[in-house]
Design a protein around this motif. Structure first.
Motif, short mmCIF file in Angstrom:
data_model
loop_
_atom_site.label_atom_id
_atom_site.label_comp_id
_atom_site.label_asym_id
_atom_site.label_seq_id
_atom_site.Cartn_x
_atom_site.Cartn_y
_atom_site.Cartn_z
N LEU A 98 0.83 -1.21 0.00
CA LEU A 98 0.00 0.00 0.00
C LEU A 98 0.86 1.25 0.00
O LEU A 98 0.51 2.27 -0.62
CB LEU A 98 -0.92 -0.02 1.23
CG LEU A 98 -1.85 1.16 1.46
CD1 LEU A 98 -2.88 1.28 0.36
CD2 LEU A 98 -2.54 1.03 2.82
N GLU A 99 1.99 1.20 0.68
CA GLU A 99 2.87 2.37 0.80
C GLU A 99 3.96 2.41 -0.26
O GLU A 99 4.78 3.33 -0.27
CB GLU A 99 3.51 2.39 2.18
CG GLU A 99 2.49 2.59 3.31
CD GLU A 99 3.16 2.75 4.66
OE1 GLU A 99 4.13 2.03 4.94
OE2 GLU A 99 2.70 3.62 5.43
N SER A 100 3.96 1.45 -1.18
CA SER A 100 5.04 1.37 -2.17
C SER A 100 4.87 2.33 -3.33
O SER A 100 5.82 2.59 -4.07
CB SER A 100 5.11 -0.07 -2.74
OG SER A 100 3.98 -0.33 -3.58
N ASP A 101 3.64 2.85 -3.53
CA ASP A 101 3.32 3.72 -4.67
C ASP A 101 3.48 3.01 -6.01
O ASP A 101 3.59 3.66 -7.04
CB ASP A 101 4.16 5.00 -4.65
CG ASP A 101 3.78 5.92 -3.50
OD1 ASP A 101 2.61 5.92 -3.12
OD2 ASP A 101 4.67 6.62 -2.98
N THR A 102 3.52 1.69 -6.01
CA THR A 102 3.60 0.95 -7.26
C THR A 102 2.25 0.39 -7.69
O THR A 102 2.11 -0.09 -8.80
CB THR A 102 4.59 -0.23 -7.13
OG1 THR A 102 4.12 -1.11 -6.10
CG2 THR A 102 5.99 0.28 -6.77
N GLN A 103 1.25 0.45 -6.80
CA GLN A 103 -0.02 -0.18 -7.11
C GLN A 103 -0.79 0.61 -8.17
O GLN A 103 -0.61 1.81 -8.33
CB GLN A 103 -0.87 -0.37 -5.85
CG GLN A 103 -1.40 0.92 -5.25
CD GLN A 103 -0.48 1.49 -4.21
OE1 GLN A 103 0.72 1.27 -4.23
NE2 GLN A 103 -1.03 2.26 -3.30
N PHE A 104 -1.70 -0.10 -8.84
CA PHE A 104 -2.58 0.51 -9.82
C PHE A 104 -3.98 0.01 -9.50
O PHE A 104 -4.35 -1.10 -9.86
CB PHE A 104 -2.17 0.09 -11.24
CG PHE A 104 -2.87 0.85 -12.33
CD1 PHE A 104 -2.33 2.04 -12.84
CD2 PHE A 104 -4.06 0.39 -12.87
CE1 PHE A 104 -2.98 2.74 -13.85
CE2 PHE A 104 -4.71 1.08 -13.89
CZ PHE A 104 -4.16 2.26 -14.37
N GLY A 105 -4.73 0.81 -8.76
CA GLY A 105 -6.06 0.40 -8.35
C GLY A 105 -6.11 -0.06 -6.90
O GLY A 105 -5.26 0.28 -6.09
N LYS A 106 -7.09 -0.88 -6.60
CA LYS A 106 -7.43 -1.26 -5.23
C LYS A 106 -6.66 -2.49 -4.76
O LYS A 106 -6.55 -3.48 -5.47
CB LYS A 106 -8.92 -1.54 -5.14
CG LYS A 106 -9.48 -1.56 -3.74
CD LYS A 106 -9.64 -0.16 -3.20
CE LYS A 106 -10.41 -0.13 -1.91
NZ LYS A 106 -10.63 1.25 -1.45
#
Length: 331
Positions: free
Chosen positions: A316-324
């Motif tokens: 969640l804190e990696s800033d790599t996610q795309f979406g939920k």
């Protein structure tokens, strides 16, 4: 007994502990829910770290806004819900009072919506914070109309992607912003009409170019910080800069004598909509209609197991996610 994620102190993801707890029976105005899926939100990482506007209630604080499952028990004075109903929770409570991370939870009945048979638990856990934020801000507060231009910052977040879909459904033109090129094509594929890569592009110049020099009717911002001044200049005369988050801190706004035209600045919290039953029902109808038509569809980044909640928060804190990001439980 239920399994619940608890906090005994502030800190990084490692402070999240999965424990056996006795939830007891729901009190007046409450329901107990068997949880199948949980949606993670950046606000919960801030809460865990002590950076949110409310603080955990130690020694054993709960955490989490969004869950989907079924009603296990109904407290006194609750109407419209019964044991076995498929439901989702909405962010109508403070994290200092309730939390949904676990395989069961007790929450206010006013923060529970029926989940149609066509909505599975993963979808049901990924909808309400993101889509209520986008709908409330764009449709209710800003009154976005067909043909309006909407700039969406932090566009690869679950709220940003929901806002792109909602802008399209309202007939507007969504311009997504993203820091690097890595997510540009995915944002275009997700419905953005245009994408501004802020490390490469001049945001103001690009928005002016895309709008024929007029500017955007709405800027929907999660970032805040110094960049908010430039974003303000990209808004059309009489338009609205709406902030729903301050990931980069609070901005120092331009001196108003130097600002060339009227600008509406709004601070928006989904809590107000989620606690207003009339507005909540209106939003619910809009979102369910969008799901049925296919105009609205949550983008799922990754699914974790509840036992991997620490890893899920690191992601969640990696800033790599795309979406939920979704966490599921095994009963």
């Amino acid at each position: 007994m239920a399994r619940a994620v608890l906090l005994e102190r502030l800190g990084g993801p490692e402070v999240l502990e999965l424990r056996d707890v006795d939830l007891g029976e729901p009190g007046p105005g409450e329901v107990r829910i068997s949880v199948d899926a949980i949606g993670l939100n950046r606000a919960e990482a801030w809460f865990r770290a002590g950076m949110y506007y409310v603080q955990p209630s130690f020694p054993e604080a709960r955490i989490g806004y969004e869950a989907a499952g079924a009603v296990q028990a109904v407290g006194p004075s609750v109407e419209g819900l019964k044991t076995g109903d498929a439901v989702s929770t909405v962010p109508g409570f403070h994290l200092s009072d309730y939390g949904v991370y676990g395989d069961a939870t007790v929450v206010p009945a006013a923060s529970v919506l029926h989940r149609p048979d066509t909505v599975d638990t993963i979808t049901g856990a990924s909808l309400w914070l993101s889509y209520l934020t986008g709908y409330g801000a764009l449709a209710e507060v800003c009154g976005v109309r067909p043909g309006d231009t909407v700039v969406v910052t932090a566009a690869s977040s679950s709220v940003g992607l929901a806002a792109i879909q909602i802008a399209n459904r309202l007939g507007a033109v969504p311009i997504a912003t993203t820091r690097t090129r890595a997510k540009k094509q995915r944002l275009l594929d997700a419905g953005a009409a245009h994408v501004v890569v802020t490390e490469e592009d001049d945001l103001l110049a690009r928005v002016q170019e895309l709008t024929g020099g007029h500017g955007a009717e709405v800027a929907f911002d999660a970032v805040g910080g110094p960049g908010m001044n430039e974003l303000a200049r990209a808004v059309a005369p009489g338009g609205t800069l709406l902030s729903y988050g301050f990931q980069n801190g609070f901005p120092d706004f331009l001196p108003f004598p130097a600002f060339p035209y009227d600008l509406n600045i709004r601070i928006y919290s989904v809590l107000g909509l989620a606690r207003d039953q009339e507005r909540l029902r209106r939003a619910e109808r809009f979102i369910h209609a969008g799901l049925r038509s296919g105009a609205l569809a949550p983008v799922i980044d990754r699914v974790f197991d509840l036992t991997d909640i620490v890893e899920a928060h690191h992601h969640l804190e990696s800033d790599t996610q795309f979406g939920k990001i979704i966490v599921t439980t095994a009963h």
